[in-house]
Design a protein around this motif. Structure first.
Motif, PDB file in Angstrom:
ATOM      1  N   CYS A 118       0.835  -1.206   0.000  1.00 22.82           N
ATOM      2  CA  CYS A 118       0.000   0.000   0.000  1.00 22.82           C
ATOM      3  C   CYS A 118       0.869   1.255   0.000  1.00 22.82           C
ATOM      4  O   CYS A 118       0.612   2.204  -0.766  1.00 22.82           O
ATOM      5  CB  CYS A 118      -0.924   0.006   1.214  1.00 22.82           C
ATOM      6  N   ALA A 119       1.876   1.267   0.853  1.00 29.50           N
ATOM      7  CA  ALA A 119       2.753   2.434   0.910  1.00 29.50           C
ATOM      8  C   ALA A 119       3.494   2.633  -0.402  1.00 29.50           C
ATOM      9  O   ALA A 119       3.652   3.772  -0.875  1.00 29.50           O
ATOM     10  CB  ALA A 119       3.749   2.266   2.072  1.00 29.50           C
ATOM     11  N   LYS A 156       1.136   4.057  -2.991  1.00 22.81           N
ATOM     12  CA  LYS A 156       0.898   5.475  -2.721  1.00 22.81           C
ATOM     13  C   LYS A 156       2.070   6.317  -3.232  1.00 22.81           C
ATOM     14  O   LYS A 156       1.881   7.345  -3.900  1.00 22.81           O
ATOM     15  CB  LYS A 156       0.701   5.682  -1.219  1.00 22.81           C
ATOM     16  N   GLY A 206      -4.892   8.248  -0.626  1.00 19.86           N
ATOM     17  CA  GLY A 206      -5.093   8.081   0.810  1.00 19.86           C
ATOM     18  C   GLY A 206      -3.846   8.368   1.616  1.00 19.86           C
ATOM     19  O   GLY A 206      -2.728   8.071   1.187  1.00 19.86           O
ATOM     20  N   ASP A 207      -4.053   8.960   2.790  1.00 23.88           N
ATOM     21  CA  ASP A 207      -2.936   9.339   3.658  1.00 23.88           C
ATOM     22  C   ASP A 207      -2.657   8.321   4.750  1.00 23.88           C
ATOM     23  O   ASP A 207      -1.752   8.523   5.566  1.00 23.88           O
ATOM     24  CB  ASP A 207      -3.229  10.700   4.295  1.00 23.88           C
ATOM     25  N   ASN A 208      -3.427   7.247   4.807  1.00 27.11           N
ATOM     26  CA  ASN A 208      -3.179   6.212   5.804  1.00 27.11           C
ATOM     27  C   ASN A 208      -3.461   4.855   5.177  1.00 27.11           C
ATOM     28  O   ASN A 208      -3.981   4.753   4.063  1.00 27.11           O
ATOM     29  CB  ASN A 208      -4.027   6.430   7.065  1.00 27.11           C
ATOM     30  N   LEU A 209      -3.121   3.815   5.896  1.00 23.20           N
ATOM     31  CA  LEU A 209      -3.219   2.468   5.357  1.00 23.20           C
ATOM     32  C   LEU A 209      -4.651   2.111   4.973  1.00 23.20           C
ATOM     33  O   LEU A 209      -4.897   1.538   3.902  1.00 23.20           O
ATOM     34  CB  LEU A 209      -2.683   1.466   6.380  1.00 23.20           C
ATOM     35  N   GLN A 255      -5.625   3.836   1.751  1.00 23.60           N
ATOM     36  CA  GLN A 255      -4.904   3.280   0.604  1.00 23.60           C
ATOM     37  C   GLN A 255      -5.479   1.919   0.211  1.00 23.60           C
ATOM     38  O   GLN A 255      -5.648   1.623  -0.977  1.00 23.60           O
ATOM     39  CB  GLN A 255      -3.420   3.170   0.934  1.00 23.60           C
TER      40      GLN A 255
END
Length: 612
Positions: free
Chosen positions: A351-352, A355, A362-365, A368
């Protein structure tokens, strides 16, 4: 640049085999068997003498000499591997009690290597002729291996039904298979599966490779033939070979021809697509009705329109996005893949990485994962397919398939993969090394045709932290979505695999699980059936609830409790088709079958809800 010579064929020259037209005596002679073996007593056709307990055993049959197994040892081990790869043989799975048979069937095997016109590499063909072959009701079941498996890849599908019913069973590896070639020692598989040297001739696959190349050449990836485009022709050639084998087996009853011998084609997964492609092929003269019926399970078939998508398209999409998207689904809704605790950190890292690459928002898991999930849902994936797809994510199957298929579609040879992938034996740090003699001896019997496995791994030249496989996956995806010369070349190869309509009036039954997470029915069977039925073709469709793609993985408790096997419906459809051809019943109607999983118990016939 100097290169290795093309593969040599054993025995008679097969390259001129006709794939259409009448089967004259001259044409029959061109596909004569090159090897005949007898299998009786403790070594039968269906299980090589292992029986249900033997194919169910957790350890494979051993070799007396690990570096030099005999043809009989290799055959027994290949049969063991292919039974376990296709069927649910767990004690509670019902095989041999509720459905299916592993009863000993004595008989003979006739085998050969043959090359389609225009191809550079041969494919394997093999015909099993039971001693109980019904001469009064001549029957051939022709099949193609699932996945990229070797010649026994469909024994649990076609052999388990055809042999007990007194039919000969004709197999083809459809130009793929486990005939790996060791570039370091210049050795590969002979027709009998044993390892031989290039200078000795008679190898089943010899790649066109640069001098000095190292590692392992894999037939599906490196034949430069794009075999998938010719799957239907492989099936028809195997059926032609079956007639020649029957002439040899029963000379007093010859000639065996398409107009006096029933031919039913059956296969699952890639084999299912192969028999659907065969259904398109017209014959002429006495061969006009060469194929009498088709049963296709979970076919990896490409149809233009009606929502059809190439497997390479949705497979590379899944390889990138699905690890992240699965975190959006409730943990309790997913079967273990099989080690969820170890997998989740890798999914979070994906996910990271997505991103950072601008592929999800998205700014968080959680955001995302939701973004990746919505992208997959938007392109046609269902929650059921995503849930079952956790298995393919857990085994890194999407990447393995994409690496091999990109090479095949682009007709790339050894050292030519546009994303820099290769195959070799590996050190613990995943670097390439030379294979040992004991490892090479296992390739033919244990290989699936798509590394990693059987001691052959994927060499990824783009491995890089923090998400080690992401760069290679992005490259593979760009071959589907980009506009480079390599991407155009790969997509042209994919386009050549598109299916047409079955022959007018040919009975066809398509069977697919509603929960299939590898070949989702929305992208494959459903478009094929819709197109065929709209054109007035004689196609019937069984959709099996709670069935996914891999019966073999139902031995995993979390999967066996949740999903039903697909093989019972394959056998039932063959029974119905046979009865229809005999004039004893009608073809099945379309059905959505409300099958129920076994949960913590054992499979019972009532749970299968078999259509009547």
């Amino acid at each position: 640049m100097s290169r290795l010579p093309c593969a040599l064929l054993l025995g008679m020259a097969l390259a001129g085999c006709s794939t259409s037209g009448t089967r004259s005596d001259a044409a029959a002679a061109m596909i004569e068997p090159q090897r005949v073996s007898e299998h009786r007593g403790s070594d039968d056709l269906l299980t090589a003498g292992l029986g249900l307990d033997g194919v169910r055993a957790m350890t494979p049959p051993a070799f007396a000499d690990a570096a030099r197994p005999t043809p009989a040892e290799l055959r027994r081990r290949a049969i063991w591997n292919n039974w376990r790869g296709i069927a649910d043989l767990s004690p509670s799975g019902g095989y041999g009690q509720v459905y299916g048979s592993t009863a000993a069937v004595p008989g003979r095997e006739f085998s050969a290597l043959a090359t389609l016109p225009g191809a550079s590499q041969p494919h394997r063909m093999m015909v099993q002729v039971p001693d109980g072959f019904d001469l009064a009701k001549r029957c051939v079941v022709v099949t193609a291996s699932s996945g990229s498996r070797g010649i026994y890849g469909s024994i649990a599908v076609a052999g388990a039904w055809g042999l007990p019913n007194g039919c000969a069973v004709a197999y083809t590896d459809k130009g793929a298979g486990s005939d790996y070639f060791d570039l370091d020692t210049q050795s590969g598989s002979r027709e009998d599966g044993t390892t031989g040297q290039l200078d000795g001739g008679g190898l089943a696959f010899v790649p066109d490779a640069p001098l000095g190349a190292t590692g392992v050449a894999v037939k599906h990836a490196h034949s430069k033939d794009n075999p998938e485009a010719d799957w239907g022709r492989h099936v028809k050639q195997a059926a032609e070979f079956a007639l020649a084998a029957l002439d040899r087996a029963f000379p007093d009853a010859a000639p065996f021809r398409f107009d006096n011998t029933r031919v039913i084609a059956v296969g699952v997964s890639n084999g299912g697509a192969a028999v659907l492609r065969a259904a398109e092929l017209e014959g002429t003269g006495a061969d006009a009705g060469w194929l009498d019926a088709v049963v296709a399970g979970e076919p990896n078939v490409l149809v233009e329109g009606h929502g059809g998508r190439p497997a390479y398209d949705y497979g590379t999409e899944a390889a990138l996005l699905m690890p992240c998207a699965l975190l959006h689904l409730p943990a309790e809704s997913l079967p273990q893949p099989p080690l969820r605790a170890q997998a989740e950190p890798l999914w979070a890292a994906r996910c990271a990485s997505l991103k950072a690459a601008g592929l999800v928002e998205g700014d968080n898991l959680a955001a995302q994962a939701a973004s990746a999930y919505q992208q997959l849902r938007g392109s046609g994936w269902t929650d059921a397919a995503l849930t079952a797809g956790a298995l393919s994510v857990g085994f890194d199957l999407w990447r393995a398939v994409a690496v091999t298929y990109a090479s095949a579609y682009g007709r790339y040879g050894v050292g030519e993969h546009p994303c820099g992938f290769a195959f070799a034996a590996q050190n613990p740090d995943f670097s390439a090394r030379a294979a040992t003699a004991a490892e090479r001896s296992l390739w033919w019997s244990d290989g699936s045709g798509i590394p990693p496995g059987a001691g052959v791994g994927i060499i990824d030249s783009q491995l890089a932290p923090p998400d080690f496989t992401l760069p290679g996956l992005q490259c593979l995806r760009q071959l589907q979505t980009g506009d480079s010369a390599a991407a155009v070349r790969v997509r042209q190869g994919i386009a050549a695999t598109a299916a047409g309509l079955p022959r007018q009036g040919l009975p066809v039954v398509v069977i697919h699980g509603t929960d299939d997470g590898l070949i989702p029915q929305a992208f494959s069977s459903a478009p094929y059936v819709a197109k065929a039925q709209a054109a007035g073709r004689y196609v019937r469709y069984w959709q099996v609830r709670n069935a996914q793609h891999f019966d073999g993985f139902l031995a995993l408790p979390a999967y066996g409790a949740r999903y039903v096997p697909l093989l019972p419906y394959m056998y039932a459809a063959l029974d119905r088709v046979q009865a229809y051809l005999d004039g004893n019943g009608s073809l099945p109607t379309d059905a959505v079958i409300d099958a129920r999983p076994r949960g913590a118990g054992a499979v019972e016939a009532a749970q299968l809800a078999m259509p009547r």
